[in-house]
Design an enzyme around this catalytic site. Structure first.
Site, PDB file in Angstrom:
ATOM      1  N   HIS A  97       0.859  -1.185   0.000  1.00 52.10           N
ATOM      2  CA  HIS A  97       0.000   0.000   0.000  1.00 52.10           C
ATOM      3  C   HIS A  97       0.893   1.233   0.000  1.00 52.10           C
ATOM      4  O   HIS A  97       1.947   1.240   0.617  1.00 52.10           O
ATOM      5  CB  HIS A  97      -0.891   0.002   1.246  1.00 52.10           C
ATOM      6  N   ASP A 175     -13.523   3.205   7.940  1.00 48.49           N
ATOM      7  CA  ASP A 175     -12.542   3.972   7.154  1.00 48.49           C
ATOM      8  C   ASP A 175     -13.209   4.601   5.935  1.00 48.49           C
ATOM      9  O   ASP A 175     -12.902   5.738   5.581  1.00 48.49           O
ATOM     10  CB  ASP A 175     -11.364   3.103   6.715  1.00 48.49           C
ATOM     11  N   ARG A 182     -12.774  13.108   5.787  1.00 49.70           N
ATOM     12  CA  ARG A 182     -11.470  13.797   5.848  1.00 49.70           C
ATOM     13  C   ARG A 182     -11.224  14.580   4.565  1.00 49.70           C
ATOM     14  O   ARG A 182     -10.682  15.695   4.584  1.00 49.70           O
ATOM     15  CB  ARG A 182     -10.332  12.777   6.037  1.00 49.70           C
ATOM     16  N   SER A 197      -6.077   4.667   8.792  1.00 50.60           N
ATOM     17  CA  SER A 197      -6.831   4.431   7.561  1.00 50.60           C
ATOM     18  C   SER A 197      -6.169   3.323   6.736  1.00 50.60           C
ATOM     19  O   SER A 197      -6.802   2.345   6.321  1.00 50.60           O
ATOM     20  CB  SER A 197      -6.879   5.740   6.751  1.00 50.60           C
ATOM     21  N   LYS A 201      -7.601  -1.071   6.696  1.00 54.26           N
ATOM     22  CA  LYS A 201      -7.947  -1.814   5.466  1.00 54.26           C
ATOM     23  C   LYS A 201      -7.006  -3.002   5.274  1.00 54.26           C
ATOM     24  O   LYS A 201      -7.420  -4.092   4.911  1.00 54.26           O
ATOM     25  CB  LYS A 201      -7.822  -0.903   4.239  1.00 54.26           C
TER      26      LYS A 201
HETATM   27  N1  URA Z   1      -4.153   5.891   1.828  1.00 56.15           N
HETATM   28  C1  URA Z   1      -5.173   5.522   2.652  1.00 56.15           C
HETATM   29  O1  URA Z   1      -5.731   4.436   2.533  1.00 56.15           O
HETATM   30  N2  URA Z   1      -5.545   6.380   3.607  1.00 56.15           N
HETATM   31  C2  URA Z   1      -4.960   7.574   3.812  1.00 56.15           C
HETATM   32  O2  URA Z   1      -5.336   8.275   4.703  1.00 56.15           O
HETATM   33  C3  URA Z   1      -3.905   7.958   2.951  1.00 56.15           C
HETATM   34  C4  URA Z   1      -3.517   7.082   1.974  1.00 56.15           C
END
Ligand code: URA
Length: 437
Positions: A97, A175, A182, A197, A201
């Site tokens: 990620h 999230d 946000r 966040s 996930k």
């Molecule tokens: N990627 C995400 O999943 N969340 C964030 O807050 C920033 C990048």
């Protein structure tokens, strides 16, 4: 005072907001109550907005971030793919990620490389946030491509193909709501909110190991290297403490990655990488992350670069896209209204500011101004010259694409101070800054 006589913490939104507003620490019960209440619709948007702003301004302790992340994971399902087998062996489940970059198309070529090397990637991907693009928005530029996959389809793809890219859906639904809020309340650029966040996930999606690409520089959410380092450390610790070994690369995001920023334009550039070409920085980062993922998954004796040369990664990508309804033969859209930016003088391109290019692409329609709004598949920016390249007077430096000509002036204005031409080449910026984990 004896703990048994301590009054329970007040569980109402004004009190919880006030604790954070005044720089206090939220207790576990308050965090669980807020995340559950907001996910279920019992806490109003304006109250959650105020709390997010208080968190943005005051930060969170490690204990708060850990509990906030766990509560977000607990807000939905948690996938478990450990029962899946290929050739009788458990799948090497690993994911990656990024904390959000500009021109950050890395996932698109990286997943097929890892698939071709024997990994299995269950990827819960996101849509654009703030100025950054989202992998799903990019892949949905491919006609027919869908990220709305059932759990059964994800399981089947992992076994048969080695990857599935899906909208988080039932994973960490807290999230999904907080991410969207946000985006419209100026609270994206917060270490605790980014860390929770990303990790909520990723802990819910069923990967057994995780590699993070933490961005550093002007185009990143957190601007200083110290902040990005702290973000990386927080996420590595969160993952490892939750039983998902996690490591992170710190990578430069002062300049856009590659020559394209937008949706379909980035898919086209990723196809070039999969065909064995493509920009050097995109290839370098793809291979560095692939090496980390394979190592984290316990796969050795394979050369990820070979999968780009021998066409096996391209083959995996085509099969992945087809499995998810996409038709690459249908072609990728490009916005019909275009404008170019040309160099007023000759010399060497000394700078291209990632943030300004991201804002230009966003104004062209590549990102959204409201949650849930559609993005334009064909909107984006092509960067013709990169820092260090020679330019001649009158030469095109950027081409802008959109379906909405009215958007062009604002996008052009974003690029006004985004680049410069001088007489001497700028210093090289290393792409790979550090590795943690
Ligand atoms: N990627 C995400 O999943 N969340 C964030 O807050 C920033 C990048």
């Amino acid at each position: 005072m004896d703990a048994s006589t301590t009054a329970p913490p007040p569980l109402d939104a004004p009190s919880v907001i006030a604790v954070k507003r005044d720089g206090g620490e939220l207790c576990d019960a308050q965090i669980d109550w807020v995340i559950d209440g907001y996910t279920q619709g019992r806490i109003a948007e304006e109250q959650m907005s105020a709390l997010l702003m208080a968190i943005y301004l005051r930060g969170m302790t490690t204990a708060e971030i850990t509990r906030w992340t766990a509560a977000m994971v607990a807000s939905g399902q948690r996938f478990d793919f450990t029962d899946l087998r290929r050739d009788g062996k458990p799948l090497a489940l690993v994911d990656k990620h990024s904390t959000g970059g500009v021109g950050d198309k890395i996932t698109i070529a990286l997943l097929p490389v890892v698939m071709a090397c024997g990994g299995a990637v269950p990827q819960a991907a996101g849509r654009g946030l703030g100025h950054t693009g989202g992998t799903l928005d990019k892949l949905e530029a491919i006609p027919g491509f869908t990220a709305e996959l059932s759990k059964n389809q994800i399981r089947q793809q992992l076994c048969e193909l080695g990857a599935a890219i899906f909208a988080a859906g039932e994973l960490a639904p807290a999230d999904r709501k907080i991410y969207a809020l946000r985006d419209i309340t100026g609270t994206v650029e917060s270490l605790p909110l980014i860390a929770s966040s990303v990790m909520s996930k990723k802990l819910a999606e069923g990967a057994r190991a995780l590699v993070l690409d933490v961005k550093v520089g002007r185009g990143a959410f957190l601007k200083t290297e110290a902040e990005s380092r702290a973000l990386a450390r927080t996420m590595v610790d969160l993952g490892t403490a939750s039983g998902v070994p996690t490591r992170a690369l710190l990578t430069d995001m002062n300049r856009p990655l590659g020559y394209t920023v937008g949706n379909a334009v980035e898919v086209v550039e990723s196809l070039e990488v999969l065909a064995g070409g493509g920009p050097g920085d995109v290839v370098e980062l793809t291979l560095a992350l692939a090496a980390e993922m394979l190592d984290a998954a316990g796969i050795d004796g394979v050369d990820p670069a070979e999968t780009l040369r021998d066409g096996s990664a391209m083959d995996r990508f085509e099969r992945l896209v087809a499995a998810q309804g996409g038709d690459l033969r249908a072609g990728l859209p490009l916005g019909a209204a275009t404008e170019t930016v040309t160099a007023a003088r000759g010399g060497v391109l000394t700078d291209v500011d990632a943030m300004a290019v991201a804002m230009a692409a966003w104004r062209l329609g590549a990102g959204r101004a409201e949650p849930g709004a559609p993005v334009q598949a064909g909107a984006g920016v092509r960067i013709h010259r990169r820092p260090g390249d020679p330019v001649t007077a009158g030469e095109t430096v950027f081409t802008l694409y959109t379906d909405t000509p009215d958007r062009l002036p604002a996008a052009l204005a974003e690029l006004d101070d985004a680049w410069s031409v001088g007489d001497t080449a700028p210093p090289e910026l290393p792409l790979l800054i550090d590795r943690l984990g």
